[in-house]
Design an enzyme around this catalytic site. Structure first.
Site, PDB file in Angstrom:
ATOM      1  N   GLU A 155     -34.208 -63.729 -31.970  1.00 46.55           N
ATOM      2  CA  GLU A 155     -34.472 -62.282 -31.985  1.00 46.55           C
ATOM      3  C   GLU A 155     -33.396 -61.590 -31.141  1.00 46.55           C
ATOM      4  O   GLU A 155     -32.956 -60.491 -31.440  1.00 46.55           O
ATOM      5  CB  GLU A 155     -35.865 -61.985 -31.421  1.00 46.55           C
ATOM      6  CG  GLU A 155     -36.158 -60.501 -31.357  1.00 46.55           C
ATOM      7  CD  GLU A 155     -37.637 -60.162 -31.266  1.00 46.55           C
ATOM      8  OE1 GLU A 155     -38.475 -60.918 -31.784  1.00 46.55           O
ATOM      9  OE2 GLU A 155     -37.944 -59.117 -30.665  1.00 46.55           O
TER      10      GLU A 155
ATOM     11  N   SER B 286     -38.555 -61.620 -26.101  1.00 40.85           N
ATOM     12  CA  SER B 286     -38.760 -62.812 -26.930  1.00 40.85           C
ATOM     13  C   SER B 286     -37.412 -63.307 -27.417  1.00 40.85           C
ATOM     14  O   SER B 286     -36.652 -62.553 -28.031  1.00 40.85           O
ATOM     15  CB  SER B 286     -39.627 -62.471 -28.145  1.00 40.85           C
ATOM     16  OG  SER B 286     -40.871 -61.998 -27.708  1.00 40.85           O
TER      17      SER B 286
ATOM     18  N   ARG C 232     -38.974 -56.525 -37.273  1.00 41.42           N
ATOM     19  CA  ARG C 232     -37.703 -56.606 -36.515  1.00 41.42           C
ATOM     20  C   ARG C 232     -36.478 -56.294 -37.382  1.00 41.42           C
ATOM     21  O   ARG C 232     -35.376 -56.770 -37.113  1.00 41.42           O
ATOM     22  CB  ARG C 232     -37.532 -57.973 -35.836  1.00 41.42           C
ATOM     23  CG  ARG C 232     -38.611 -58.309 -34.848  1.00 41.42           C
ATOM     24  CD  ARG C 232     -38.689 -57.315 -33.690  1.00 41.42           C
ATOM     25  NE  ARG C 232     -39.749 -57.676 -32.784  1.00 41.42           N
ATOM     26  CZ  ARG C 232     -40.996 -57.130 -32.819  1.00 41.42           C
ATOM     27  NH1 ARG C 232     -41.291 -56.176 -33.687  1.00 41.42           N
ATOM     28  NH2 ARG C 232     -41.911 -57.523 -31.971  1.00 41.42           N
TER      29      ARG C 232
HETATM   30  C1  LIG Z   1     -39.083 -57.933 -20.691  1.00 40.01           C
HETATM   31  C2  LIG Z   1     -38.817 -57.539 -22.119  1.00 40.01           C
HETATM   32  C3  LIG Z   1     -39.872 -57.304 -22.980  1.00 40.01           C
HETATM   33  C4  LIG Z   1     -39.637 -56.942 -24.306  1.00 40.01           C
HETATM   34  N1  LIG Z   1     -40.701 -56.699 -25.121  1.00 40.01           N
HETATM   35  C5  LIG Z   1     -40.488 -56.339 -26.406  1.00 40.01           C
HETATM   36  C6  LIG Z   1     -41.594 -56.077 -27.285  1.00 40.01           C
HETATM   37  O1  LIG Z   1     -42.758 -56.134 -26.904  1.00 40.01           O
HETATM   38  N2  LIG Z   1     -41.298 -55.710 -28.556  1.00 40.01           N
HETATM   39  C7  LIG Z   1     -40.020 -55.601 -29.028  1.00 40.01           C
HETATM   40  O2  LIG Z   1     -39.830 -55.265 -30.198  1.00 40.01           O
HETATM   41  N3  LIG Z   1     -38.975 -55.858 -28.224  1.00 40.01           N
HETATM   42  C8  LIG Z   1     -39.172 -56.209 -26.940  1.00 40.01           C
HETATM   43  N4  LIG Z   1     -38.097 -56.471 -26.119  1.00 40.01           N
HETATM   44  C9  LIG Z   1     -36.724 -56.412 -26.669  1.00 40.01           C
HETATM   45  C10 LIG Z   1     -36.052 -55.021 -26.585  1.00 40.01           C
HETATM   46  O3  LIG Z   1     -36.583 -54.233 -25.535  1.00 40.01           O
HETATM   47  C11 LIG Z   1     -36.184 -54.253 -27.903  1.00 40.01           C
HETATM   48  O4  LIG Z   1     -35.581 -54.976 -28.961  1.00 40.01           O
HETATM   49  C12 LIG Z   1     -35.525 -52.876 -27.839  1.00 40.01           C
HETATM   50  O5  LIG Z   1     -35.800 -52.173 -29.009  1.00 40.01           O
HETATM   51  C13 LIG Z   1     -34.013 -52.930 -27.624  1.00 40.01           C
HETATM   52  O6  LIG Z   1     -33.581 -51.624 -27.294  1.00 40.01           O
HETATM   53  P1  LIG Z   1     -32.283 -51.395 -26.397  1.00 40.01           P
HETATM   54  O7  LIG Z   1     -32.121 -49.942 -26.180  1.00 40.01           O
HETATM   55  O8  LIG Z   1     -32.350 -52.215 -25.169  1.00 40.01           O
HETATM   56  O9  LIG Z   1     -31.166 -51.951 -27.376  1.00 40.01           O
HETATM   57  P2  LIG Z   1     -29.846 -52.769 -26.983  1.00 40.01           P
HETATM   58  O10 LIG Z   1     -30.251 -54.118 -26.502  1.00 40.01           O
HETATM   59  O11 LIG Z   1     -28.980 -51.966 -26.106  1.00 40.01           O
HETATM   60  O12 LIG Z   1     -29.168 -52.906 -28.394  1.00 40.01           O
HETATM   61  C14 LIG Z   1     -29.748 -53.722 -29.396  1.00 40.01           C
HETATM   62  C15 LIG Z   1     -29.034 -53.424 -30.710  1.00 40.01           C
HETATM   63  O13 LIG Z   1     -29.351 -52.074 -31.072  1.00 40.01           O
HETATM   64  C16 LIG Z   1     -28.149 -51.367 -31.327  1.00 40.01           C
HETATM   65  N5  LIG Z   1     -28.314 -49.988 -30.912  1.00 40.01           N
HETATM   66  C17 LIG Z   1     -28.819 -49.518 -29.737  1.00 40.01           C
HETATM   67  N6  LIG Z   1     -28.792 -48.168 -29.733  1.00 40.01           N
HETATM   68  C18 LIG Z   1     -28.245 -47.786 -30.913  1.00 40.01           C
HETATM   69  C19 LIG Z   1     -27.947 -46.528 -31.489  1.00 40.01           C
HETATM   70  N7  LIG Z   1     -28.175 -45.379 -30.854  1.00 40.01           N
HETATM   71  N8  LIG Z   1     -27.382 -46.521 -32.712  1.00 40.01           N
HETATM   72  C20 LIG Z   1     -27.135 -47.663 -33.382  1.00 40.01           C
HETATM   73  N9  LIG Z   1     -27.390 -48.891 -32.888  1.00 40.01           N
HETATM   74  C21 LIG Z   1     -27.952 -48.948 -31.662  1.00 40.01           C
HETATM   75  C22 LIG Z   1     -27.088 -52.055 -30.484  1.00 40.01           C
HETATM   76  O14 LIG Z   1     -25.790 -51.810 -30.987  1.00 40.01           O
HETATM   77  C23 LIG Z   1     -27.514 -53.511 -30.603  1.00 40.01           C
HETATM   78  O15 LIG Z   1     -26.983 -54.066 -31.777  1.00 40.01           O
HETATM   79  C24 LIG Z   1     -38.309 -56.831 -24.780  1.00 40.01           C
HETATM   80  C25 LIG Z   1     -37.238 -57.051 -23.903  1.00 40.01           C
HETATM   81  C26 LIG Z   1     -37.481 -57.406 -22.594  1.00 40.01           C
HETATM   82  C27 LIG Z   1     -36.323 -57.626 -21.667  1.00 40.01           C
END
Ligand SMILES: Cc1cc2nc3c(=O)[nH]c(=O)nc-3n(C[C@H](O)[C@H](O)[C@H](O)COP(=O)(O)OP(=O)(O)OC[C@H]3O[C@@H](n4cnc5c(N)ncnc54)[C@H](O)[C@@H]3O)c2cc1C
Length: 336
Positions: A301, A231, A180
């Site tokens: 997380e 999570s 992470r």
């Molecule tokens: C139902 C559910 C299940 C999930 N299962 C998992 C799992 O199995 N494994 C896991 O690891 N995670 C899981 N997650 C969490 C999440 O999906 C991941 O952490 C994912 O990588 C977040 O991506 P996002 O595009 O939604 O980021 P966001 O939530 O939009 O952003 C998260 C962070 O990333 C930064 N960010 C986003 N895009 C950029 C970019 N282009 N440049 C720089 N910074 C950026 C943002 O500024 C922020 O600080 C889950 C979430 C949910 C709701």
């Protein structure tokens, strides 16, 4: 504040055709469905318009905050006087490179990316098919599931470093991925523009079957029917956050509209009208009870943005604030 208003005016002038939503509810841009209005949310048309916005922000001593699918964020109920850049509407280029690697822009969803790999007979991204984030968010946090993580499949990442406006191509090693973590969330100041994925040839049907199996497991175990951010806590070494929370008797524990999921204790869900304060309080109480009962300190997380979160300062220290936004949470832990 003055700087932000000036930057917004300059962005409107420089990119007149771009969508720029003002007082946009952040609840509409995150999977928790929580959060008051953002001062503004820009939807860059392309990587170059994203770069242009970053340059205007820098001139005004502001840092960019890129939003992916909002699946790992808790926004404050009060909203934020900030400008957010939404990557997931337009930054959608996805194609095979001549050498067989996959190129994906930051806004491509991980599910689309893994389906694309499957359709091209490439294996290695099956783990990502049920993660609801984007390529940018996935690289930022080194997303992972079922034994796979971005670290295993990313060959390189192209990013813009806000402080010097330079474009950099970083190898997977330079991204310093670990559980992470990446250099993006440990250093701050980077805007991820695209990534290249190196996969292995595989049988399309077998890849599809593996993806189906993982997604069925997810549906059976996770509360996908309710808003959450996945999570709530990181996996502590040698343990599982969900198991510790369940053993502490907290399954179903509720504060306002926030609840420790009855289905999977590692998830905090919004059972209806939860405020960010409800989620924050619930997570604090969960962490304290788990610590009392097991001696294990859980670490969030979910990225918790406090109401006084500011991106104005352009110093390296402020970049760190961008990504250590759970700092309030951690500090209270020490003070208690
Ligand atoms: C139902 C559910 C299940 C999930 N299962 C998992 C799992 O199995 N494994 C896991 O690891 N995670 C899981 N997650 C969490 C999440 O999906 C991941 O952490 C994912 O990588 C977040 O991506 P996002 O595009 O939604 O980021 P966001 O939530 O939009 O952003 C998260 C962070 O990333 C930064 N960010 C986003 N895009 C950029 C970019 N282009 N440049 C720089 N910074 C950026 C943002 O500024 C922020 O600080 C889950 C979430 C949910 C709701």
């Amino acid at each position: 504040m003055e700087n932000l208003e000036k930057a917004i005016a300059e962005i409107k002038e420089a990119l007149p055709g771009m969508t720029l939503l003002e007082q946009e509810p952040l609840s509409a841009h995150c999977s928790f469905r929580i959060g008051g209005p953002a001062r503004a949310l820009a939807v860059p048309e392309s990587v170059s318009s994203l770069a242009k916005i970053c340059s205007i922000l820098k001139d005004n001593e502001l840092m960019p905050f890129v939003l992916g699918n909002g699946t790992n964020l808790l926004f404050p109920d009060e909203g934020l006087q900030e400008l957010f850049l939404l990557s997931t509407e337009k930054l959608q280029n996805l194609f095979l490179l001549p050498d067989g690697a996959i190129y994906a822009e930051a806004g491509v969803s991980l599910s689309r990316l893994s389906s694309f790999a499957q359709q091209n007979g490439l294996q290695g991204l099956e783990f990502a098919s049920g993660i609801p984030g984007s390529v940018g968010g996935g690289c930022f946090i080194n997303a992972g599931a079922y034994g796979g993580e971005m670290k295993d499949v990313v060959e390189s990442v192209v990013c813009l470093y806000a402080p010097d406006q330079g474009l950099y191509e970083l190898s997977a090693e330079q991204c310093a991925f670990s559980y992470r973590k990446s250099m993006f969330n440990t250093h701050g100041g980077y805007v991820i523009l695209s990534a290249v994925f190196r996969l292995q040839p595989g049988d399309k049907d077998e890849i599809a079957a593996k993806m189906r199996e993982m997604n069925e497991k997810r549906r059976a175990k996770q509360p996908l029917e309710l808003p959450s951010a996945g999570s709530a806590f990181k996996r502590p070494e040698g343990n599982f956050a969900g198991a510790l929370i369940e053993q502490a008797g907290l399954k179903g524990f509720t504060v306002g509209g926030a609840q420790v999921s009855e289905k999977h204790a590692g998830f905090v869900v919004n059972v209806g009208g939860a405020s960010s304060h409800d989620v924050y309080e619930l997570m604090k109480q969960v962490r304290n009870t788990v610590y009392e009962k097991s001696g294990v300190q859980l670490e969030p997380e979910v990225i918790i943005l406090p109401p006084d979160y500011k991106l104005e300062d352009h110093s390296p220290k402020a970049h760190k604030n961008h990504i250590t936004v759970n700092a309030g949470f951690e500090q209270e832990k020490k003070e208690e």
